[in-house]
Enzyme design. Structure first.
Site, PDB file in Angstrom:
ATOM      1  CG  ASP A   1     -13.947 -30.425  18.247  1.00 38.51           C
ATOM      2  OD1 ASP A   1     -12.828 -29.438  16.934  1.00 38.51           O
ATOM      3  OD2 ASP A   1     -14.178 -29.693  18.856  1.00 38.51           O
TER       4      ASP A   1
ATOM      5  CG  HIS B   1     -13.917 -23.541  17.661  1.00 39.30           C
ATOM      6  ND1 HIS B   1     -12.387 -23.114  17.433  1.00 39.30           N
ATOM      7  CD2 HIS B   1     -13.055 -24.590  18.281  1.00 39.30           C
ATOM      8  CE1 HIS B   1     -11.373 -23.969  17.960  1.00 39.30           C
ATOM      9  NE2 HIS B   1     -11.510 -24.733  18.567  1.00 39.30           N
TER      10      HIS B   1
ATOM     11  CD  GLU C   1      -9.964 -28.065  17.446  1.00 38.75           C
ATOM     12  OE1 GLU C   1     -10.080 -27.428  18.932  1.00 38.75           O
ATOM     13  OE2 GLU C   1      -8.537 -28.517  17.996  1.00 38.75           O
TER      14      GLU C   1
ATOM     15  CG  HIS D   1      -8.962 -24.073  22.329  1.00 40.59           C
ATOM     16  ND1 HIS D   1      -7.716 -25.139  21.790  1.00 40.59           N
ATOM     17  CD2 HIS D   1      -9.994 -24.332  21.830  1.00 40.59           C
ATOM     18  CE1 HIS D   1      -8.939 -25.633  21.409  1.00 40.59           C
ATOM     19  NE2 HIS D   1      -9.866 -25.476  21.101  1.00 40.59           N
TER      20      HIS D   1
ATOM     21  CG  HIS E   1     -16.845 -30.676  22.722  1.00 35.96           C
ATOM     22  ND1 HIS E   1     -17.216 -31.196  21.108  1.00 35.96           N
ATOM     23  CD2 HIS E   1     -15.695 -29.508  21.991  1.00 35.96           C
ATOM     24  CE1 HIS E   1     -15.857 -31.248  21.417  1.00 35.96           C
ATOM     25  NE2 HIS E   1     -15.714 -30.335  21.369  1.00 35.96           N
TER      26      HIS E   1
ATOM     27  CG  ASP F   1     -13.666 -25.993  21.445  1.00 37.19           C
ATOM     28  OD1 ASP F   1     -14.824 -26.643  21.752  1.00 37.19           O
ATOM     29  OD2 ASP F   1     -12.666 -25.872  21.415  1.00 37.19           O
TER      30      ASP F   1
ATOM     31  CE1 TYR G   1     -13.292 -29.642  25.669  1.00 40.27           C
ATOM     32  CE2 TYR G   1     -13.879 -27.712  26.914  1.00 40.27           C
ATOM     33  CZ  TYR G   1     -13.242 -27.989  25.564  1.00 40.27           C
ATOM     34  OH  TYR G   1     -14.257 -27.670  24.257  1.00 40.27           O
TER      35      TYR G   1
ATOM     36  CG  HIS H   1      -6.749 -32.722  19.362  1.00 38.01           C
ATOM     37  ND1 HIS H   1      -6.586 -32.282  20.912  1.00 38.01           N
ATOM     38  CD2 HIS H   1      -7.839 -32.048  19.391  1.00 38.01           C
ATOM     39  CE1 HIS H   1      -6.503 -31.269  21.040  1.00 38.01           C
ATOM     40  NE2 HIS H   1      -7.473 -31.660  19.995  1.00 38.01           N
TER      41      HIS H   1
HETATM   42 FE1  FEO Z   1     -11.491 -26.736  19.917  1.00 38.16          FE
HETATM   43 FE2  FEO Z   1     -14.052 -28.321  20.186  1.00 38.16          FE
HETATM   44  O1  FEO Z   1     -12.724 -28.514  19.629  1.00 38.16           O
END
Ligand code: FEO
Length: 401
Positions: free
Chosen positions: A87, A83, A85, A148, A228, A167, A195, A29
């Site tokens: 991903d 989370h 999001e 976040h 991640h 994250d 990051y 993104h």
């Molecule tokens: Fe905030 Fe890795 O997604």
């Protein structure tokens, strides 16, 4: 079937990594992920079986194959979505379909977010202090709202002392090694800072508060397993320290000079400014926006004490690439910066003033007024901006520890 080649990777006696590595993703993104990324997901086999987080939707066959390598997916009792999001949740509907869990846990906001994205109903909301017993061990939840996203939370499995931190404490890095202590520390340091700068900087104060609160949670963490990048089993203070120093952004002897240029006039100014800063003992990154995307620039903003931006004026506006980068940087709210605007113009000259105004909006102190030249800088102009670099360098040096 190609999926049968995927295996789960042991993390601790009762935890397996069942995620996926996205080796070739280069745009996350708008964040340039030069080293790819990973979507970490975890399988905990206790008396009850639980899956923690999912992966991006296209990687779901890989994740299910990794689960299948150690257990029948139908034996999964619970899923935790730390989370929402995509991903980490893109594959969640497929994971639920494949496992038919008794319960899916998420924060209260996470439950609503998952309902909005995937029309998922029946998610069990949890909050700080809640926990779920797996028989031998227990998973407890800690709300990390706005770190976040509003839904963000982390989970802790007390039997193996693993913090599943979503994250937080992560980085975009695809590596064949699971553990951070098997990776190049310089790469880890850079990618973690990149990051934090691009994902968490807006909430830097909340991040510091969470880091302050961590010891008081009394979790006895032995492994940090983010969603991640590599996992941490040794020197946990290292990644916690990187996160703290990146969030604090204390003044340091570093400067970023970022510029756009049409006919090299602004570039000449940028180079002369750099000479001045370097002669004042400041380490400088000189970045042309033609070859540095906004996330690379933001990484340098976050770790620099001086942020100088230069661009020409075009159609009565600052050069569009500069507008893009400044909009992005301003949104991430850098702290403790000395700012400086410069540029060239032909007949109007709004560019430098607009850059100065953006620096003001992001709270950067500007001890020197915007410096602009008409058409091409003269030798005198170049000496003047070099001198400004020396002055700014001296101001910064006086503030560094
Ligand atoms: Fe905030 Fe890795 O997604």
């Amino acid at each position: 079937m190609i999926e049968s080649s995927y295996s789960a990777v042991p993390v601790s006696p009762n935890v397996w990594w069942v995620g996926a590595r996205d080796w070739n993703v280069r745009n996350f993104h708008g964040y340039e992920t030069n080293r790819g990324s990973s979507y970490n997901a975890f399988l905990v086999i206790d008396d009850k079986v639980i899956v923690i987080d999912a992966v991006k939707a296209p990687f779901m066959p890989e994740m299910l194959a990794r689960i299948r390598s150690v257990i029948d997916p139908g034996k999964v009792d619970y899923i935790i979505s730390n989370h929402a999001e995509p991903d980490h949740s893109g594959g969640l509907p497929e994971l639920i379909a494949a496992t038919s869990p008794e319960k899916v846990f998420a924060s209260g906001t996470g439950a609503k977010t998952l309902a909005a994205y995937y029309d998922l109903a029946g998610i069990t909301p949890v909050k700080t202090g809640d926990s779920v017993s797996l028989g031998q061990g227990t998973v407890s939840f800690v709300d990390t709202k706005m770190l976040h996203w509003p839904d963000s939370m982390v989970s802790f499995y007390d039997r193996d002392k693993v913090l599943f931190s979503q994250d937080a404490f992560g980085m975009h890095l695809a590596a064949s090694r699971l553990w951070a202590d098997e990776c190049d520390p310089a790469i880890l340091d850079y990618e973690a800072r990149k990051y934090i700068a691009n994902i968490l900087n807006l909430q830097a104060d909340r991040l510091i508060s969470l880091l302050d609160a961590l010891p008081g949670l009394d979790l006895d963490i032995k492994i940090i397993a983010p969603d991640h990048g590599p996992l941490w089993r040794r020197d946990l203070d290292k990644i916690i320290g990187i996160y703290r120093s990146a969030a604090e952004q204390k003044p340091c002897r570093r400067a970023l000079v970022a510029y756009s240029t049409m006919w090299h006039a602004t570039e000449k100014l940028a180079r002369a400014l750099t000479e001045g800063l370097v002669s004042a003992g400041i380490e400088v990154e000189l970045r042309d926006l033609d070859v540095n995307d906004r996330s690379a620039v933001m990484t340098e903003v976050a770790r620099s004490g001086i942020v100088a931006f230069g661009a020409p004026t075009m159609n009565n506006q600052m050069f569009p690439k500069m507008a893009d980068v400044l909009t992005y940087v301003k949104g991430l709210r850098p702290k403790n910066k000395i700012g400086f605007a410069f540029g060239s113009y032909g007949w109007s000259g709004e560019g430098g003033k607009q850059i100065a105004s953006e620096l003001e909006a992001m709270g950067a102190e500007q001890p020197e007024a915007a410096f602009q030249v008409k058409y091409m800088p003269s030798e005198e102009d170049l000496l003047k901006i070099k001198e400004i670099g020396q002055k700014l360098g001296a101001v910064l040096a006086g503030r560094c520890e």
